[in-house]
Design an enzyme around this catalytic site. Structure first.
Site, PDB file in Angstrom:
ATOM      1  N   GLU A  52      11.836 102.934  32.778  1.00  0.00           N
ATOM      2  CA  GLU A  52      10.548 102.829  32.088  1.00  0.00           C
ATOM      3  C   GLU A  52       9.526 102.111  32.967  1.00  0.00           C
ATOM      4  OE1 GLU A  52       8.923 101.186  27.759  1.00  0.00           O
ATOM      5  OE2 GLU A  52      10.591 100.163  28.743  1.00  0.00           O
ATOM      6  N   LYS A 103       6.575 107.532  23.645  1.00  0.00           N
ATOM      7  CA  LYS A 103       7.405 106.540  22.956  1.00  0.00           C
ATOM      8  C   LYS A 103       6.975 106.380  21.503  1.00  0.00           C
ATOM      9  CE  LYS A 103       9.032 101.798  23.832  1.00  0.00           C
ATOM     10  NZ  LYS A 103       8.946 100.685  24.816  1.00  0.00           N
ATOM     11  N   CYS A 119      13.170 103.123  25.804  1.00  0.00           N
ATOM     12  CA  CYS A 119      13.396 101.698  25.586  1.00  0.00           C
ATOM     13  C   CYS A 119      13.601 101.313  24.124  1.00  0.00           C
ATOM     14  CB  CYS A 119      12.285 100.892  26.231  1.00  0.00           C
ATOM     15  SG  CYS A 119      12.781  99.166  26.556  1.00  0.00           S
TER      16      CYS A 119
END
Length: 300
Positions: free
Chosen positions: A44, A117, A160
């Protein structure tokens, strides 16, 4: 999808200087491709330091459109090496609208998809809500928890904080994802004691291995390494713990990195997912008629 697929995870340090960070990424990708990797996962926000430790409007200058300089460099690298490359971009989608975006490049085909995300944290040292808007949940537009089709298979790419949510992994699997990929940036508060550090890292590894078990698919996880200071002076900085890994569809660890920069290269037997799902048929036995309350925030 091929029966055998060689995959790689790149674990690296990163710096505020994009040129330095991207040079390190490219070095790792080239090394992995030279070892036969056809699918390569970067961590990331690999092009910069982890700037979300503090809130500073000036840092929006780091953002780029999907086809900006970072995207072009990754696309060129994937094309040259004839690989599927999953990178990470601080995306400027429009004025005042920014995302934390994983981008997938497939050899000569170029960019074949992106995942913005969906779960955005806002915790000490991880002030991502200041910078990032969650991705759109629109299945008709292939957004949200939608896998990306590539020449090596259908990829369920998450980012993440998404890794803590079994719902995200399951929705990717239900849409046909053949692998789950997690670019991530996580580490320790240097002020925590060793016992707390151990619990945090073990939980992080365990939850992602469990997504492989629960869905019968391999999982690739890329994390960064090195200490990055909090330049605001408020926090103690983050000591990124590395620990990138590849596991199989029963959660078995196939490769596990330490705390230094390295490339993990593993050849997966993709037929194993089918075999695993035959003996552990979780999708068959789901009680979809009884799960309606999962869409509620809490059952009072």
């Amino acid at each position: 999808m091929t029966h055998a697929l060689t995959v790689a995870v790149i674990q690296q340090s990163a710096w505020p200087d994009k040129a330095q960070s991207l040079a390190e990424s490219e070095k790792g990708v080239r090394a992995a491709a030279a070892r036969g990797a056809k699918l390569v996962l970067l961590q990331e926000l690999h092009a910069t330091h982890y700037f979300c430790q503090y809130e500073d409007p000036a840092l929006f200058e780091l953002a780029e459109p999907l086809d900006g300089p970072t995207g072009q460099r990754l696309a060129s690298l994937a094309r040259e090496l004839d690989i599927v490359l999953v990178g990470s971009i601080f995306e400027k989608r429009a004025a005042g609208l920014y995302h934390n975006t994983a981008v997938v490049f497939d050899g000569a085909r170029g960019r074949v998809g992106q995942y913005r995300k969906m779960h955005i944290p806002d915790d000490p040292g991880f002030y991502e809500k200041f910078y990032f808007t969650p991705g759109d949940a629109d299945e008709q537009r292939n957004e949200g928890f939608t896998p990306i089709d590539t020449s090596v298979g259908r990829l369920g790419v998450l980012v993440c904080w998404d890794q803590w949510y079994p719902e995200a992994a399951r929705l990717m699997a239900l849409a046909g994802a053949e692998l789950l990929l997690y670019p991530t940036a996580i580490g320790w508060d240097p002020q925590d004691d060793d016992a707390e550090k151990g619990r945090q890292k073990e939980a992080w590894t365990l939850i992602q291995r469990a997504h492989g078990v629960a869905n019968g698919v391999p999982v690739l996880v890329a994390n960064r390494v090195g200490f990055e200071a909090d330049h605001s002076g408020v926090g103690a900085g983050i000591d990124f713990w590395g620990g990138s890994f590849v596991c199989g569809p029963q959660g078995e660890l196939l490769a596990h990195a330490g705390t230094e920069a390295e490339q993990l290269v593993v050849t997966l037997d993709m037929a194993k997912s089918e075999h695993t799902r035959r003996i552990w048929p979780y999708l068959r036995d789901r009680r979809v008629d009884a799960y309606g309350d999962l869409t509620r925030r809490y059952r009072d």
